[in-house]
Design a protein around this motif. Structure first.
Motif, PDB file in Angstrom:
ATOM      1  N   ARG A 230       0.832  -1.220   0.000  1.00 40.25           N
ATOM      2  CA  ARG A 230       0.000   0.000   0.000  1.00 40.25           C
ATOM      3  C   ARG A 230       0.855   1.254   0.000  1.00 40.25           C
ATOM      4  O   ARG A 230       0.443   2.304  -0.520  1.00 40.25           O
ATOM      5  CB  ARG A 230      -0.939   0.001   1.220  1.00 40.25           C
ATOM      6  N   GLU A 231       2.048   1.196   0.555  1.00 41.13           N
ATOM      7  CA  GLU A 231       2.949   2.352   0.531  1.00 41.13           C
ATOM      8  C   GLU A 231       3.424   2.670  -0.875  1.00 41.13           C
ATOM      9  O   GLU A 231       3.804   3.810  -1.167  1.00 41.13           O
ATOM     10  CB  GLU A 231       4.159   2.097   1.433  1.00 41.13           C
ATOM     11  N   GLN A 232       3.370   1.678  -1.768  1.00 44.60           N
ATOM     12  CA  GLN A 232       3.882   1.849  -3.124  1.00 44.60           C
ATOM     13  C   GLN A 232       2.784   2.022  -4.174  1.00 44.60           C
ATOM     14  O   GLN A 232       3.020   2.638  -5.219  1.00 44.60           O
ATOM     15  CB  GLN A 232       4.738   0.632  -3.509  1.00 44.60           C
ATOM     16  N   TYR A 233       1.587   1.472  -3.905  1.00 46.10           N
ATOM     17  CA  TYR A 233       0.539   1.434  -4.922  1.00 46.10           C
ATOM     18  C   TYR A 233      -0.833   1.714  -4.318  1.00 46.10           C
ATOM     19  O   TYR A 233      -1.100   1.321  -3.173  1.00 46.10           O
ATOM     20  CB  TYR A 233       0.476   0.042  -5.579  1.00 46.10           C
ATOM     21  N   PRO A 234      -1.742   2.309  -5.093  1.00 43.04           N
ATOM     22  CA  PRO A 234      -3.153   2.333  -4.686  1.00 43.04           C
ATOM     23  C   PRO A 234      -3.713   0.925  -4.678  1.00 43.04           C
ATOM     24  O   PRO A 234      -3.286   0.060  -5.456  1.00 43.04           O
ATOM     25  CB  PRO A 234      -3.830   3.189  -5.774  1.00 43.04           C
ATOM     26  N   LEU A 235      -4.688   0.689  -3.811  1.00 42.09           N
ATOM     27  CA  LEU A 235      -5.326  -0.624  -3.714  1.00 42.09           C
ATOM     28  C   LEU A 235      -6.828  -0.499  -3.879  1.00 42.09           C
ATOM     29  O   LEU A 235      -7.431   0.501  -3.482  1.00 42.09           O
ATOM     30  CB  LEU A 235      -5.030  -1.273  -2.358  1.00 42.09           C
ATOM     31  N   ALA A 236      -7.428  -1.531  -4.458  1.00 41.41           N
ATOM     32  CA  ALA A 236      -8.883  -1.678  -4.508  1.00 41.41           C
ATOM     33  C   ALA A 236      -9.253  -2.909  -3.698  1.00 41.41           C
ATOM     34  O   ALA A 236      -8.476  -3.861  -3.600  1.00 41.41           O
ATOM     35  CB  ALA A 236      -9.360  -1.831  -5.945  1.00 41.41           C
ATOM     36  N   MET A 237     -10.443  -2.896  -3.101  1.00 38.30           N
ATOM     37  CA  MET A 237     -10.944  -4.020  -2.315  1.00 38.30           C
ATOM     38  C   MET A 237     -12.061  -4.721  -3.081  1.00 38.30           C
ATOM     39  O   MET A 237     -13.015  -4.082  -3.519  1.00 38.30           O
ATOM     40  CB  MET A 237     -11.472  -3.537  -0.961  1.00 38.30           C
ATOM     41  N   HIS A 238     -11.942  -6.049  -3.194  1.00 39.53           N
ATOM     42  CA  HIS A 238     -12.926  -6.851  -3.928  1.00 39.53           C
ATOM     43  C   HIS A 238     -13.351  -8.009  -3.050  1.00 39.53           C
ATOM     44  O   HIS A 238     -12.530  -8.848  -2.669  1.00 39.53           O
ATOM     45  CB  HIS A 238     -12.306  -7.360  -5.230  1.00 39.53           C
ATOM     46  N   GLY A 239     -14.633  -8.069  -2.691  1.00 41.76           N
ATOM     47  CA  GLY A 239     -15.116  -9.080  -1.771  1.00 41.76           C
ATOM     48  C   GLY A 239     -15.900 -10.189  -2.446  1.00 41.76           C
ATOM     49  O   GLY A 239     -16.355 -10.054  -3.587  1.00 41.76           O
ATOM     50  N   VAL A 240     -16.085 -11.286  -1.701  1.00 41.74           N
ATOM     51  CA  VAL A 240     -16.830 -12.432  -2.218  1.00 41.74           C
ATOM     52  C   VAL A 240     -17.898 -12.902  -1.235  1.00 41.74           C
ATOM     53  O   VAL A 240     -18.522 -13.951  -1.459  1.00 41.74           O
ATOM     54  CB  VAL A 240     -15.874 -13.615  -2.544  1.00 41.74           C
ATOM     55  N   SER A 241     -18.144 -12.148  -0.157  1.00 43.34           N
ATOM     56  CA  SER A 241     -19.032 -12.636   0.902  1.00 43.34           C
ATOM     57  C   SER A 241     -20.128 -11.654   1.314  1.00 43.34           C
ATOM     58  O   SER A 241     -20.806 -11.890   2.306  1.00 43.34           O
ATOM     59  CB  SER A 241     -18.209 -13.013   2.140  1.00 43.34           C
ATOM     60  N   LEU A 242     -20.314 -10.593   0.578  1.00 44.82           N
ATOM     61  CA  LEU A 242     -21.342  -9.625   0.948  1.00 44.82           C
ATOM     62  C   LEU A 242     -22.731 -10.230   0.830  1.00 44.82           C
ATOM     63  O   LEU A 242     -23.631  -9.916   1.611  1.00 44.82           O
ATOM     64  CB  LEU A 242     -21.229  -8.376   0.066  1.00 44.82           C
ATOM     65  N   SER A 243     -22.923 -11.084  -0.163  1.00 49.36           N
ATOM     66  CA  SER A 243     -24.204 -11.769  -0.394  1.00 49.36           C
ATOM     67  C   SER A 243     -25.358 -10.775  -0.461  1.00 49.36           C
ATOM     68  O   SER A 243     -26.372 -10.910   0.225  1.00 49.36           O
ATOM     69  CB  SER A 243     -24.459 -12.813   0.711  1.00 49.36           C
ATOM     70  N   ILE A 244     -25.206  -9.806  -1.343  1.00 51.67           N
ATOM     71  CA  ILE A 244     -26.165  -8.713  -1.424  1.00 51.67           C
ATOM     72  C   ILE A 244     -27.542  -9.194  -1.863  1.00 51.67           C
ATOM     73  O   ILE A 244     -28.560  -8.563  -1.549  1.00 51.67           O
ATOM     74  CB  ILE A 244     -25.641  -7.611  -2.383  1.00 51.67           C
ATOM     75  N   GLY A 245     -27.621 -10.344  -2.546  1.00 49.49           N
ATOM     76  CA  GLY A 245     -28.908 -10.831  -3.026  1.00 49.49           C
ATOM     77  C   GLY A 245     -29.601 -11.814  -2.116  1.00 49.49           C
ATOM     78  O   GLY A 245     -30.707 -12.262  -2.416  1.00 49.49           O
ATOM     79  N   SER A 246     -28.983 -12.166  -0.984  1.00 52.86           N
ATOM     80  CA  SER A 246     -29.581 -13.136  -0.077  1.00 52.86           C
ATOM     81  C   SER A 246     -30.805 -12.555   0.623  1.00 52.86           C
ATOM     82  O   SER A 246     -30.960 -11.338   0.744  1.00 52.86           O
ATOM     83  CB  SER A 246     -28.554 -13.578   0.968  1.00 52.86           C
ATOM     84  N   THR A 247     -31.660 -13.452   1.126  1.00 53.79           N
ATOM     85  CA  THR A 247     -32.768 -13.010   1.965  1.00 53.79           C
ATOM     86  C   THR A 247     -32.390 -13.005   3.443  1.00 53.79           C
ATOM     87  O   THR A 247     -33.165 -12.559   4.279  1.00 53.79           O
ATOM     88  CB  THR A 247     -33.998 -13.916   1.763  1.00 53.79           C
ATOM     89  N   ASP A 248     -31.203 -13.514   3.780  1.00 54.88           N
ATOM     90  CA  ASP A 248     -30.695 -13.370   5.147  1.00 54.88           C
ATOM     91  C   ASP A 248     -30.440 -11.899   5.434  1.00 54.88           C
ATOM     92  O   ASP A 248     -30.092 -11.134   4.520  1.00 54.88           O
ATOM     93  CB  ASP A 248     -29.378 -14.128   5.320  1.00 54.88           C
ATOM     94  N   PRO A 249     -30.547 -11.460   6.670  1.00 51.97           N
ATOM     95  CA  PRO A 249     -30.152 -10.095   7.012  1.00 51.97           C
ATOM     96  C   PRO A 249     -28.682  -9.872   6.663  1.00 51.97           C
ATOM     97  O   PRO A 249     -27.867 -10.806   6.718  1.00 51.97           O
ATOM     98  CB  PRO A 249     -30.374 -10.020   8.527  1.00 51.97           C
ATOM     99  N   LEU A 250     -28.341  -8.657   6.298  1.00 51.74           N
ATOM    100  CA  LEU A 250     -26.945  -8.330   6.045  1.00 51.74           C
ATOM    101  C   LEU A 250     -26.124  -8.603   7.291  1.00 51.74           C
ATOM    102  O   LEU A 250     -26.544  -8.311   8.419  1.00 51.74           O
ATOM    103  CB  LEU A 250     -26.812  -6.865   5.630  1.00 51.74           C
ATOM    104  N   ASN A 251     -24.942  -9.138   7.087  1.00 53.08           N
ATOM    105  CA  ASN A 251     -24.050  -9.504   8.187  1.00 53.08           C
ATOM    106  C   ASN A 251     -23.318  -8.259   8.684  1.00 53.08           C
ATOM    107  O   ASN A 251     -22.381  -7.784   8.053  1.00 53.08           O
ATOM    108  CB  ASN A 251     -23.062 -10.566   7.715  1.00 53.08           C
TER     109      ASN A 251
END
Length: 282
Positions: free
Chosen positions: A52-73
């Motif tokens: 991070r001291e050398q480069y910009p970073l982007a964050m990419h997740g795999v667990s948000l589960s935005i389409g689930s019917t469960d409440p957001l975690n």
């Protein structure tokens, strides 16, 4: 559109940590898998901070589960926010999907029915996430292998409605469009033209496995010519969009990945120079 353009990046994978730190390659930014850094300390965060001291970073997740019917975690969202405060990412993204139900994680990115009811459900959840994080997020289109009989619209119409109503952005994965187009026999160019250009903030490029009758998004092969051609169409249609290469298995040498990334530059930069205000924000 006056979107920020960060140039050309790669997915940050542990295979290359030391080489990146020692050689500082000519890459504009890196994208991390967010969940890999939900830890209190140790080597992952050590290398993350050093890069991070050398480069910009982007964050990419795999667990948000935005389409689930469960409440957001909420615990998950708290970890996501804590990490974002640590590295100040250029983007925070996840997938337009669901990953489980009844608090059971399938460890897969599962498709959604393209209906008005689903749109309303997802939009309200995106708005909650954005309010919690204090910033807009990006959602990625899936590669898909099945469809729902009760879908009421095309995938691109569904995505367009969600990102517009929720006031979020789209991580448009070019390989996923190609994979889904092959599997479901639609025209990928029609898909591109059905997406609102002002919502496209990032592109992914990756390889896949082709079994003839179907295609699987595996991220373990080089980008194929048909995906490069579709990327060229996207560059012409959307203008400068921050672009990166994903590779998650069958890892090549770092120099091979750099060659792929430079090929993306070779395709896009001559097109981008025709756009007023083209510049690298990094």
């Amino acid at each position: 559109m006056n979107r920020p353009f960060y140039g050309f990046g790669l997915g940050l994978r542990h295979d290359y940590y030391q080489e990146i730190i020692e050689t500082q390659p000519n890459i504009d930014w890196f994208e991390i898998i967010s969940e890999n850094y939900f830890v209190a300390g140790g080597k992952p965060l050590y290398y993350l901070d050093a890069i991070r001291e050398q480069y910009p970073l982007a964050m990419h997740g795999v667990s948000l589960s935005i389409g689930s019917t469960d409440p957001l975690n909420q615990d998950y969202l708290a970890q996501l926010k804590k990490l974002s405060q640590r590295i100040n990412p250029i983007f925070i993204s996840d997938h337009l999907c669901w990953t489980g139900v009844d608090h059971i994680n399938s460890h897969d990115l599962l498709p959604l029915p393209y209906t008005e009811q689903t749109i309303q459900h997802i939009v309200s959840r995106i708005q909650h996430v954005q309010e919690f994080l204090g910033r807009q997020i990006l959602l990625e289109n899936l590669s898909s292998y099945v469809t729902f009989a009760d879908s009421e619209m095309t995938e691109w119409e569904f995505i367009s409605e969600i990102v517009t109503r929720a006031d979020c952005y789209l991580l448009l994965d070019i390989n996923n469009i190609y994979v889904s187009a092959r599997n479901h026999q639609f025209n990928p160019t029609e898909y591109l033209h059905g997406i609102p250009a002002d919502r496209v903030m990032q592109h992914h490029l990756a390889g896949h496995s082709d079994y003839g009758d179907y295609v699987i998004d595996t991220h373990d092969m080089p980008v194929v010519d048909n995906v490069w051609s579709l990327y060229q169409e996207a560059a012409q249609l959307f203008g400068p969009v921050s672009t990166m290469i994903e590779r998650d298995d069958n890892m090549p040498t770092f120099s091979e990945l750099l060659a792929e990334l430079n090929h993306a530059r070779t395709i896009a930069e001559p097109i981008y120079t025709d756009y007023n205000g083209y510049a690298n924000a990094s």
